[in-house]
Write an enzyme that holds these catalytic residues in place. Structure first.
Site, PDB file in Angstrom:
ATOM      1  N   GLY A  27      -3.720  -0.578   1.389  1.00  0.00           N
ATOM      2  CA  GLY A  27      -5.073  -0.230   0.971  1.00  0.00           C
ATOM      3  C   GLY A  27      -5.328   1.263   1.142  1.00  0.00           C
ATOM      4  O   GLY A  27      -4.521   1.981   1.734  1.00  0.00           O
ATOM      5  N   SER A  28      -6.462   1.717   0.639  1.00  0.00           N
ATOM      6  CA  SER A  28      -6.722   3.159   0.595  1.00  0.00           C
ATOM      7  C   SER A  28      -6.868   3.763   1.991  1.00  0.00           C
ATOM      8  O   SER A  28      -6.409   4.884   2.235  1.00  0.00           O
ATOM      9  CB  SER A  28      -7.970   3.438  -0.241  1.00  0.00           C
ATOM     10  N   ASP A  81      -4.175  -1.178  10.042  1.00  0.00           N
ATOM     11  CA  ASP A  81      -4.480  -1.710   8.713  1.00  0.00           C
ATOM     12  C   ASP A  81      -5.976  -1.616   8.439  1.00  0.00           C
ATOM     13  O   ASP A  81      -6.784  -1.509   9.376  1.00  0.00           O
ATOM     14  CB  ASP A  81      -4.016  -3.177   8.635  1.00  0.00           C
ATOM     15  N   GLY A  82      -6.343  -1.676   7.179  1.00  0.00           N
ATOM     16  CA  GLY A  82      -7.749  -1.712   6.789  1.00  0.00           C
ATOM     17  C   GLY A  82      -8.249  -3.149   6.734  1.00  0.00           C
ATOM     18  O   GLY A  82      -7.558  -4.081   7.137  1.00  0.00           O
ATOM     19  N   LYS A  94      -9.293 -10.012   4.706  1.00  0.00           N
ATOM     20  CA  LYS A  94      -8.365  -9.061   4.131  1.00  0.00           C
ATOM     21  C   LYS A  94      -7.773  -9.636   2.844  1.00  0.00           C
ATOM     22  O   LYS A  94      -7.892 -10.816   2.589  1.00  0.00           O
ATOM     23  CB  LYS A  94      -7.231  -8.745   5.112  1.00  0.00           C
ATOM     24  N   GLY A  95      -7.156  -8.763   2.069  1.00  0.00           N
ATOM     25  CA  GLY A  95      -6.482  -9.223   0.863  1.00  0.00           C
ATOM     26  C   GLY A  95      -7.079  -8.682  -0.420  1.00  0.00           C
ATOM     27  O   GLY A  95      -6.648  -9.055  -1.510  1.00  0.00           O
ATOM     28  N   GLY A  97      -6.469  -6.010  -1.617  1.00  0.00           N
ATOM     29  CA  GLY A  97      -5.349  -5.367  -2.320  1.00  0.00           C
ATOM     30  C   GLY A  97      -4.200  -6.331  -2.569  1.00  0.00           C
ATOM     31  O   GLY A  97      -3.109  -5.903  -2.958  1.00  0.00           O
ATOM     32  N   GLU A 103       0.706  -8.641   5.176  1.00  0.00           N
ATOM     33  CA  GLU A 103      -0.120  -8.005   6.219  1.00  0.00           C
ATOM     34  C   GLU A 103      -0.259  -8.934   7.426  1.00  0.00           C
ATOM     35  O   GLU A 103      -0.177  -8.498   8.572  1.00  0.00           O
ATOM     36  CB  GLU A 103      -1.509  -7.674   5.663  1.00  0.00           C
ATOM     37  N   LYS A 121     -18.007  -2.063   5.843  1.00  0.00           N
ATOM     38  CA  LYS A 121     -17.192  -3.282   6.003  1.00  0.00           C
ATOM     39  C   LYS A 121     -17.707  -4.181   7.125  1.00  0.00           C
ATOM     40  O   LYS A 121     -17.233  -5.304   7.292  1.00  0.00           O
ATOM     41  CB  LYS A 121     -15.732  -2.905   6.298  1.00  0.00           C
TER      42      LYS A 121
HETATM   43  C1  5RP Z   1      -5.120  -5.153   1.193  1.00  0.00           C
HETATM   44  C2  5RP Z   1      -6.163  -5.137   2.252  1.00  0.00           C
HETATM   45  C3  5RP Z   1      -6.852  -3.856   2.537  1.00  0.00           C
HETATM   46  O1  5RP Z   1      -6.622  -3.500   3.855  1.00  0.00           O
HETATM   47  C4  5RP Z   1      -8.314  -4.023   2.287  1.00  0.00           C
HETATM   48  O2  5RP Z   1      -8.506  -4.441   0.937  1.00  0.00           O
HETATM   49  C5  5RP Z   1      -9.103  -2.729   2.545  1.00  0.00           C
HETATM   50  O3  5RP Z   1      -8.721  -1.765   1.618  1.00  0.00           O
HETATM   51  P1  5RP Z   1      -9.385  -0.317   1.582  1.00  0.00           P
HETATM   52  O4  5RP Z   1      -8.955   0.395   2.811  1.00  0.00           O
HETATM   53  O5  5RP Z   1      -8.857   0.288   0.302  1.00  0.00           O
HETATM   54  O6  5RP Z   1     -10.891  -0.512   1.522  1.00  0.00           O
HETATM   55  O7  5RP Z   1      -6.452  -6.128   2.885  1.00  0.00           O
HETATM   56  O8  5RP Z   1      -4.627  -6.444   0.970  1.00  0.00           O
END
Ligand code: 5RP
Length: 234
Positions: A27-28, A81-82, A94-95, A97, A103, A121
């Site tokens: 994710g970003s 992780d995000g 999560k998910g 992305g 993950e 979030k």
């Molecule tokens: C990917 C994820 C990401 O961590 C989640 O979507 C957050 O993404 P971002 O940092 O771009 O907001 O779970 O599967």
């Protein structure tokens, strides 16, 4: 680049020590962290990363972060992780992305999971963000019916589920592991642990995006700093 995500990513670096094996999220926000980690590696820090997606692996290679395959590590000290949503007990959705299966494999195998997010979030009740569920394409319609029932029986008032599509309209999105993603629009998931358990019992569900009792540290990026909140699991 988002300043709040950048501040969260920078604060996460304080938890990283030379010699660590790191789970690298997707994710970003995770990608910003990987870029900053690459700068530390260029400055002499010795770490190896286990990527949670093909895209993260590419990002790490570009940033100069050495990678290792999951089956070659003895331990993973820390995963960063995000998340798409975080509740007050540090339960996550999560998910977004589509990387949730890998993950979760890596987060679950890690000694600690550190989650980096922006304040948008943070929620009181999970579920406004559609819950991603990774399913085997075989018998997917049957699995979707069982997912609907599992959500309803564990207290979700709504459970409309859609098959995630590619952004270019070329068909269903296929995950790195060759599966599909169902997105369940629950609006609210009042009993996340029960829902997680019920979903795990459906054979066609490879994994779901509820991360229960996995996150240990939450870093919330703000405009000029980051809040670090550590959960004690004693
Ligand atoms: C990917 C994820 C990401 O961590 C989640 O979507 C957050 O993404 P971002 O940092 O771009 O907001 O779970 O599967």
């Amino acid at each position: 680049m988002s300043v709040v995500k950048e501040n969260a990513a920078l604060a996460a670096l304080d938890f990283v020590e030379s010699g660590m094996t790191l789970g690298l999220g997707s994710g970003s926000t995770a990608e910003i962290f990987i870029d900053r980690l690459g700068e530390k590696v260029a400055g002499g820090m010795k770490v190896v990363g286990v990527p949670t997606s093909k895209r993260t692996a590419e990002c790490a290679i570009e940033a100069g972060v050495p990678l290792i395959e999951p089956d070659k590590v003895d331990r993973i000290h820390l995963t960063i992780d995000g998340a798409d949503e975080v509740d007050p007990a540090f339960n996550l959705i999560k998910g977004g992305g589509a990387c949730l299966l890998r993950e979760k494999i890596i987060a679950n195998a890690s000694e600690r999971m550190l989650v980096i997010v922006d304040a948008s979030k943070m929620v009181e009740i999970l579920g406004k963000f559609p819950l991603p569920i990774e399913v085997d394409p075989f018998g997917m319609a049957l699995t979707a019916e069982q997912v609907f029932d599992a959500l309803k029986v564990t207290g979700c008032k709504e459970a409309q589920t859609v098959l995630r599509q590619m952004k270019d309209g070329s068909g269903p999105l296929v995950t790195d592991g060759g599966n599909y993603i169902l997105d369940s629009k629950c609006k609210a998931i009042p009993n996340p642990a029960d829902t997680a358990l019920a979903l795990s019992q459906i054979p066609g569900v490879m994994e779901h995006g509820l991360f229960i009792d996995l996150a240990d540290v939450l870093i919330v990026g703000e405009a000029d700093h980051a809040r670090v909140i550590e959960l004690s699991r004693d």
